[in-house]
Motif scaffolding. Structure first.
Motif, PDB file in Angstrom:
ATOM      1  N   UNK A 178      72.272  79.657  46.228  1.00 33.23           N
ATOM      2  CA  UNK A 178      72.379  79.767  47.688  1.00 33.23           C
ATOM      3  C   UNK A 178      73.844  79.779  48.146  1.00 33.23           C
ATOM      4  N   UNK A 179      74.664  78.908  47.567  1.00 32.13           N
ATOM      5  CA  UNK A 179      76.084  78.843  47.958  1.00 32.13           C
ATOM      6  C   UNK A 179      76.758  80.203  47.743  1.00 32.13           C
ATOM      7  N   UNK A 180      76.447  80.851  46.626  1.00 29.40           N
ATOM      8  CA  UNK A 180      77.099  82.125  46.306  1.00 29.40           C
ATOM      9  C   UNK A 180      76.559  83.259  47.173  1.00 29.40           C
ATOM     10  N   UNK A 204      68.823  76.616  57.412  1.00 28.65           N
ATOM     11  CA  UNK A 204      69.967  77.310  58.026  1.00 28.65           C
ATOM     12  C   UNK A 204      71.278  76.549  57.945  1.00 28.65           C
ATOM     13  N   UNK A 205      71.285  75.301  58.406  1.00 28.61           N
ATOM     14  CA  UNK A 205      72.516  74.511  58.393  1.00 28.61           C
ATOM     15  C   UNK A 205      73.008  74.264  56.980  1.00 28.61           C
ATOM     16  N   UNK A 206      72.089  73.894  56.097  1.00 31.49           N
ATOM     17  CA  UNK A 206      72.427  73.652  54.686  1.00 31.49           C
ATOM     18  C   UNK A 206      73.053  74.898  54.048  1.00 31.49           C
ATOM     19  N   UNK A 207      72.428  76.042  54.293  1.00 37.15           N
ATOM     20  CA  UNK A 207      72.888  77.279  53.655  1.00 37.15           C
ATOM     21  C   UNK A 207      74.338  77.567  54.015  1.00 37.15           C
ATOM     22  N   UNK A 210      81.731  77.075  49.327  1.00 38.59           N
ATOM     23  CA  UNK A 210      81.932  77.976  48.189  1.00 38.59           C
ATOM     24  C   UNK A 210      83.106  78.931  48.438  1.00 38.59           C
ATOM     25  N   UNK A 211      83.189  79.432  49.682  1.00 34.34           N
ATOM     26  CA  UNK A 211      84.243  80.412  49.985  1.00 34.34           C
ATOM     27  C   UNK A 211      85.574  79.737  50.317  1.00 34.34           C
ATOM     28  N   UNK A 266      66.431  81.301  51.979  1.00 33.65           N
ATOM     29  CA  UNK A 266      67.355  80.999  53.067  1.00 33.65           C
ATOM     30  C   UNK A 266      67.712  82.243  53.853  1.00 33.65           C
ATOM     31  N   UNK A 267      68.763  82.120  54.685  1.00 29.11           N
ATOM     32  CA  UNK A 267      69.162  83.256  55.548  1.00 29.11           C
ATOM     33  C   UNK A 267      69.989  84.275  54.765  1.00 29.11           C
TER      34      UNK A 267
END
Ligand SMILES: [Zn+2]
Length: 444
Positions: A116-118, A146-149, A156-157, A250-251
């Motif tokens: 998900x982070x990537x 949503x918030x977690x994603x 990550x970025x 996720x989104x």
């Protein structure tokens, strides 16, 4: 992972052409099938279509796998179709539950940090975000993904995260100025209310905020509403539509790049980890460029709660030119924004009506309240006998409500080829929605 280029965080995936991308999908499908073969619930699900998970070694077999929908997951309460031991799940998220009980989806540690982070970092990079930018995460937390994603994606970025969540608009309007945030993840309605809150405090968002990127989630935004938001914010500001679902992880299904944004389109941006089919909602055959179909997703990498052929019920139009975007993404197809749900699609006196068409007309008519409109029908059948559109006029509107209703009615007639009664109410009369709006309602 390779090195980012000017437009892509993961060019080794994002720049692939269609054939190379499909080769990756097919190899991952085979691996997924081997994994699902060890899960009795999944073996039973595949068996309903006369197939076995191991059959996914041949990608053609996917078309025979039965669709998955909410009722099947609810039957397996509380942890439906989990393919990992509950002890290996580090977090559960849930669907919004606007209709019925929320359904839980598990994430292993890897599902969050390795996947998900990537996925989300890739999306932020595609919008133009870079390490060191400042982000206000206004999406909800708790069970919603949503918030977690976006917490994970920003980390990550290397985007600096201010995870305020939704609400507290007075504070956010000031912090937006004082902390010079570059990014906001928000619902479009909330962004509109932040702009209003700023103006009421004497802050000019256009000159005193630095905001240049908004990631719009929760609902799709019409072109007209988006243009209106962009006009009130600093030069160069863009609000990027995104699309995803909890079931897909996720989104993360599609987002706009700066090129596709111009045409109101989005890339299927994570096709190496989410396989997307776009199918005719009647025949379930794939549709082609320029055609409308329902999004059906299969997660290729998710460990704890994979889905195979999840029916989102969300309808989109595939771009006339889905491939070879000037941004460099060749094989990640472009789709339009979500135009409605297959279960919201109405057939009125033989004419197909999508709620998004009505939204476009409302949003494009001066004097209306953009976020408040409803379609009232006499029954939730696909072909209701009666349909009425309800709108609101802005508090500051100084014409007559009947005239505004007439203007919208004429615009609807030319757009849909259908005469529709329109009623116009004072601002604040109609329902407001935090998450997915229910625009079609029965009124007897
Ligand atoms: Zn592009």
């Amino acid at each position: 992972m390779g090195q980012p280029n000017a437009t892509m965080l993961h060019p080794e995936m994002e720049a692939l052409d269609r054939d190379d991308l499909q080769a990756i999908q097919h190899a991952k499908l085979a691996k997924l099938g081997a994994r699902l073969a060890a899960a009795p619930e999944w073996v039973a699900q595949f068996a309903k279509g006369g197939v076995h998970p191991k059959d996914l070694a041949d990608p053609q077999a996917l078309a025979s796998v039965p669709f998955l929908d909410k009722s099947q997951l609810r039957e397996r309460y509380p942890f439906p179709m989990l393919t990992e031991d509950v002890g290996r799940v580090t977090r559960f998220c849930a669907t919004s539950g606007t209709t019925g009980l929320p359904v839980l989806f598990g994430y292993t540690d890897w599902d969050m940090k390795g996947l998900l982070a990537k996925q989300v970092a890739r999306q932020l990079y595609a919008h133009g975000l870079r390490p060191g930018h400042r982000g206000y995460n206004g999406f909800g937390f708790g069970l919603w993904v949503g918030g977690l994603a976006y917490d994970l994606g920003m980390a990550e970025l290397g985007v600096i995260n201010f995870p305020v969540g939704p609400g507290r608009s007075d504070l956010v309007a000031e912090w937006m100025r004082d902390m010079q945030w570059d990014l906001a993840t928000v619902s479009p309605v909330f962004l509109a209310s932040l702009i209003r809150a700023a103006r009421e405090k004497g802050i000019d968002p256009k000159t005193e905020w630095r905001l240049r990127f908004a990631v719009i989630g929760g609902q799709s935004v019409s072109r007209a509403f988006r243009d209106e938001l962009e006009a009130e914010l600093p030069d160069g500001f863009k609000s990027f539509n995104t699309y995803g679902t909890t079931e897909a992880g996720g989104p993360i299904v599609s987002v706009a790049c700066p090129h596709s944004h111009e045409n109101d389109e989005m890339h299927l941006i994570n096709e190496d980890s989410v396989l997307t089919e776009i199918l005719d909602p009647d025949t379930f055959k794939p549709v082609g460029p320029g055609e409308i179909g329902e999004i059906v997703v299969t997660t290729l990498d998710k460990q704890a709660s994979p889905v195979v052929r999840w029916r989102t019920r969300d309808l989109v139009r595939i771009s006339d030119q889905p491939w070879d975007c000037p941004c460099g993404r060749k094989g990640m197809a472009k789709i339009g924004r979500i135009i409605g749900r297959s279960d919201d699609m109405l057939k009125v006196r033989g004419v197909l009506v999508y709620p998004s068409q009505i939204e476009d007309v409302v949003a494009g008519t001066p004097g209306t309240v953009k976020e408040a409109w409803q379609i009232y029908v006499d029954s939730l059948e696909v072909s209701p006998k009666e349909m009425v559109v309800a709108i609101e006029h802005e508090r500051s509107y100084n014409g007559s409500a009947d005239d505004l209703a007439g203007t919208v009615g004429r615009a609807l007639q030319s757009r849909l080829g259908l005469k529709v009664p329109v009623e116009c109410h004072p601002e604040g009369t109609l329902p407001r929605y935090e998450a997915k709006a229910q625009r079609v309602q029965v009124r007897k």
